[in-house]
Design an enzyme around this catalytic site. Structure first.
Site, PDB file in Angstrom:
ATOM      1  N   ASN A  13      23.980 -23.067  66.920  1.00  0.00           N
ATOM      2  CA  ASN A  13      22.536 -23.166  66.603  1.00  0.00           C
ATOM      3  C   ASN A  13      22.466 -24.117  65.421  1.00  0.00           C
ATOM      4  O   ASN A  13      23.122 -23.858  64.399  1.00  0.00           O
ATOM      5  CB  ASN A  13      22.055 -21.765  66.248  1.00  0.00           C
ATOM      6  CG  ASN A  13      20.558 -21.594  66.102  1.00  0.00           C
ATOM      7  OD1 ASN A  13      20.150 -20.540  65.619  1.00  0.00           O
ATOM      8  ND2 ASN A  13      19.738 -22.530  66.523  1.00  0.00           N
ATOM      9  N   CYS A  75      15.371 -16.458  60.784  1.00  0.00           N
ATOM     10  CA  CYS A  75      16.382 -17.178  61.565  1.00  0.00           C
ATOM     11  C   CYS A  75      17.751 -16.675  61.116  1.00  0.00           C
ATOM     12  O   CYS A  75      18.162 -16.936  59.977  1.00  0.00           O
ATOM     13  CB  CYS A  75      16.260 -18.682  61.337  1.00  0.00           C
ATOM     14  SG  CYS A  75      17.505 -19.633  62.240  1.00  0.00           S
ATOM     15  N   GLY A  76      18.392 -15.919  61.998  1.00  0.00           N
ATOM     16  CA  GLY A  76      19.639 -15.260  61.612  1.00  0.00           C
ATOM     17  C   GLY A  76      20.760 -16.260  61.369  1.00  0.00           C
ATOM     18  O   GLY A  76      21.405 -16.245  60.307  1.00  0.00           O
ATOM     19  N   ASN A 162      10.884 -11.621  63.553  1.00  0.00           N
ATOM     20  CA  ASN A 162      10.328 -12.512  64.571  1.00  0.00           C
ATOM     21  C   ASN A 162      10.399 -11.779  65.909  1.00  0.00           C
ATOM     22  O   ASN A 162      11.151 -10.827  66.079  1.00  0.00           O
ATOM     23  CB  ASN A 162      11.064 -13.860  64.585  1.00  0.00           C
ATOM     24  CG  ASN A 162      12.558 -13.704  64.899  1.00  0.00           C
ATOM     25  OD1 ASN A 162      13.125 -12.627  64.812  1.00  0.00           O
ATOM     26  ND2 ASN A 162      13.181 -14.800  65.288  1.00  0.00           N
ATOM     27  N   HIS A 164      10.982 -10.558  69.793  1.00  0.00           N
ATOM     28  CA  HIS A 164      12.029 -10.693  70.829  1.00  0.00           C
ATOM     29  C   HIS A 164      11.708  -9.835  72.044  1.00  0.00           C
ATOM     30  O   HIS A 164      11.174  -8.726  71.897  1.00  0.00           O
ATOM     31  CB  HIS A 164      13.392 -10.290  70.255  1.00  0.00           C
ATOM     32  CG  HIS A 164      13.930 -11.315  69.292  1.00  0.00           C
ATOM     33  ND1 HIS A 164      14.675 -12.403  69.691  1.00  0.00           N
ATOM     34  CD2 HIS A 164      13.770 -11.439  67.952  1.00  0.00           C
ATOM     35  CE1 HIS A 164      14.978 -13.127  68.632  1.00  0.00           C
ATOM     36  NE2 HIS A 164      14.430 -12.580  67.569  1.00  0.00           N
ATOM     37  N   GLU A 213      14.636 -19.629  73.130  1.00  0.00           N
ATOM     38  CA  GLU A 213      13.925 -19.394  71.880  1.00  0.00           C
ATOM     39  C   GLU A 213      12.489 -19.910  71.923  1.00  0.00           C
ATOM     40  O   GLU A 213      12.196 -20.938  72.560  1.00  0.00           O
ATOM     41  CB  GLU A 213      14.649 -20.086  70.713  1.00  0.00           C
ATOM     42  CG  GLU A 213      15.922 -19.402  70.276  1.00  0.00           C
ATOM     43  CD  GLU A 213      16.351 -19.856  68.897  1.00  0.00           C
ATOM     44  OE1 GLU A 213      15.499 -20.299  68.115  1.00  0.00           O
ATOM     45  OE2 GLU A 213      17.568 -19.784  68.610  1.00  0.00           O
ATOM     46  N   CYS A 222      21.456 -17.441  69.071  1.00  0.00           N
ATOM     47  CA  CYS A 222      20.246 -17.021  68.348  1.00  0.00           C
ATOM     48  C   CYS A 222      20.607 -15.761  67.571  1.00  0.00           C
ATOM     49  O   CYS A 222      20.914 -14.726  68.194  1.00  0.00           O
ATOM     50  CB  CYS A 222      19.107 -16.750  69.334  1.00  0.00           C
ATOM     51  SG  CYS A 222      17.591 -16.145  68.552  1.00  0.00           S
ATOM     52  N   GLY A 225      18.155 -13.025  67.864  1.00  0.00           N
ATOM     53  CA  GLY A 225      18.215 -12.618  69.280  1.00  0.00           C
ATOM     54  C   GLY A 225      19.410 -11.723  69.557  1.00  0.00           C
ATOM     55  O   GLY A 225      19.318 -10.761  70.319  1.00  0.00           O
TER      56      GLY A 225
HETATM   57  N1  API Z   1      12.965 -19.581  67.503  1.00  0.00           N
HETATM   58  C1  API Z   1      12.852 -18.440  66.587  1.00  0.00           C
HETATM   59  C2  API Z   1      13.287 -18.857  65.156  1.00  0.00           C
HETATM   60  C3  API Z   1      14.780 -19.154  65.075  1.00  0.00           C
HETATM   61  C4  API Z   1      15.613 -17.951  65.437  1.00  0.00           C
HETATM   62  C5  API Z   1      17.082 -18.217  65.757  1.00  0.00           C
HETATM   63  N2  API Z   1      17.518 -19.589  65.656  1.00  0.00           N
HETATM   64  C6  API Z   1      18.001 -17.283  64.972  1.00  0.00           C
HETATM   65  O1  API Z   1      19.149 -17.650  64.700  1.00  0.00           O
HETATM   66  O2  API Z   1      17.552 -16.134  64.692  1.00  0.00           O
HETATM   67  C7  API Z   1      11.385 -17.981  66.531  1.00  0.00           C
HETATM   68  O3  API Z   1      10.510 -18.821  66.813  1.00  0.00           O
HETATM   69  O4  API Z   1      11.162 -16.802  66.209  1.00  0.00           O
END
Ligand code: API
Length: 279
Positions: A13, A75-76, A162, A164, A213, A222, A225
């Site tokens: 990522n 964003c983890g 965020n 999921h 995502e 993710c 995720g």
């Molecule tokens: N696309 C995600 C943000 C980045 C999450 C992902 N890159 C992670 O590592 O958690 C969102 O719109 O909630």
């Protein structure tokens, strides 16, 4: 304007990291889209902006923008790269760092093997936290946890700060991520859209995961995720409290003791190169 950046990746990522403690950050959404564009700019899944903290309880603030320029809550994989950056750049001499995001306070620990462990905060199951509109739907209960019928599949829905929506699949490699992912992301039941997870249970302590995502499309990994998938799998009775998550870009370890306890994620964080761009 000339902008210094550091390109980083966590399990594939990838991120453009901007150190706003040493240069002003004032990019328009259009400039961020260009920065994130893999042909007309540097290219990344998300842009991470590091700012000084204005709260005595935290060492830094960090803001996250998807490559569309949309600011998001968490964003983890990015949080691990954030702490790798601030330690390597000499912005802190701590090895346990506290950082504030839009809606969470994270504690991050740099491990001796170079991986980073993040206290990702507790999962939130209240639909308003995503938000998710369940009106008119009847869930199927598995182990006392709801699976919601959306887009012809059964989704576990939860927030890691965020939103999921996670489903179980027999084989991640053949799962219809490219078609069902955007259909779920844009389903009207998710007014602020959603990250769509496709989880294959390999053992009670091992899963394979692909995530389409929100905004960024399918990424190689993710972090939030992976947390959401493991929490859902534990709630549904399919997984134990510590799980190795195999993503297309690398491996993450997720631990959750249930209830209101925080989710802990451990994984890699790598600096790729430094650069400058004129936007
Ligand atoms: N696309 C995600 C943000 C980045 C999450 C992902 N890159 C992670 O590592 O958690 C969102 O719109 O909630």
């Amino acid at each position: 304007m000339r902008l210094r950046f550091t390109k980083m990746q966590g399990a594939g990522n990838d991120f453009v990291v901007i150190d706003a403690t040493r240069q002003p950050f004032a990019l328009t959404p259009e400039q961020m889209r260009r920065l994130g564009d893999r042909r007309f700019g540097v290219g990344c899944d998300q842009i991470l902006v590091i700012e000084p903290s204005n709260d005595a309880g935290a060492d830094f603030r960090y803001r996250i923008f998807n490559n569309t320029g949309a600011e998001v809550e968490h964003c983890g994989n990015g949080s691990r790269c954030f702490v790798r950056y601030v330690v390597d750049a000499g912005l802190t001499d701590k090895r346990e760092v506290v950082v504030d995001t839009m809606n969470r306070r994270l504690r991050l620990q740099l491990q001796d093997d170079g991986r980073v462990t993040v206290d990702m905060g507790a999962p939130v199951f209240d639909h308003a936290a995503l938000p998710f509109d369940a009106s008119g739907l009847t869930p199927r209960y598995v182990n006392g946890f709801e699976l919601w019928p959306v887009q012809g599949v059964e989704l576990a829905v939860l927030s890691m700060g965020n939103p999921h929506a996670v489903q179980r699949v027999d084989d991640v490699e053949t799962a219809p991520v490219a078609t069902l992912g955007p259909a779920i992301e844009h389903d009207a039941r998710f007014p602020r859209r959603v990250n769509a997870g496709f989880m294959q249970v390999l053992a009670r302590d091992r899963i394979a995961l692909r995530v389409f995502e929100r905004d960024a499309g399918e990424t190689l990994a993710c972090g939030t995720g992976a947390c959401a998938a493991v929490v859902a799998g534990i709630r549904l009775g399919w997984l134990d409290a510590a799980v190795e998550v195999q993503t297309r870009g690398g491996q993450l370890r997720i631990e959750w003791a249930g209830g209101a306890s925080p989710v802990r994620m451990t994984g890699p964080a790598t600096r790729v190169f430094d650069g400058e761009i004129t936007l």
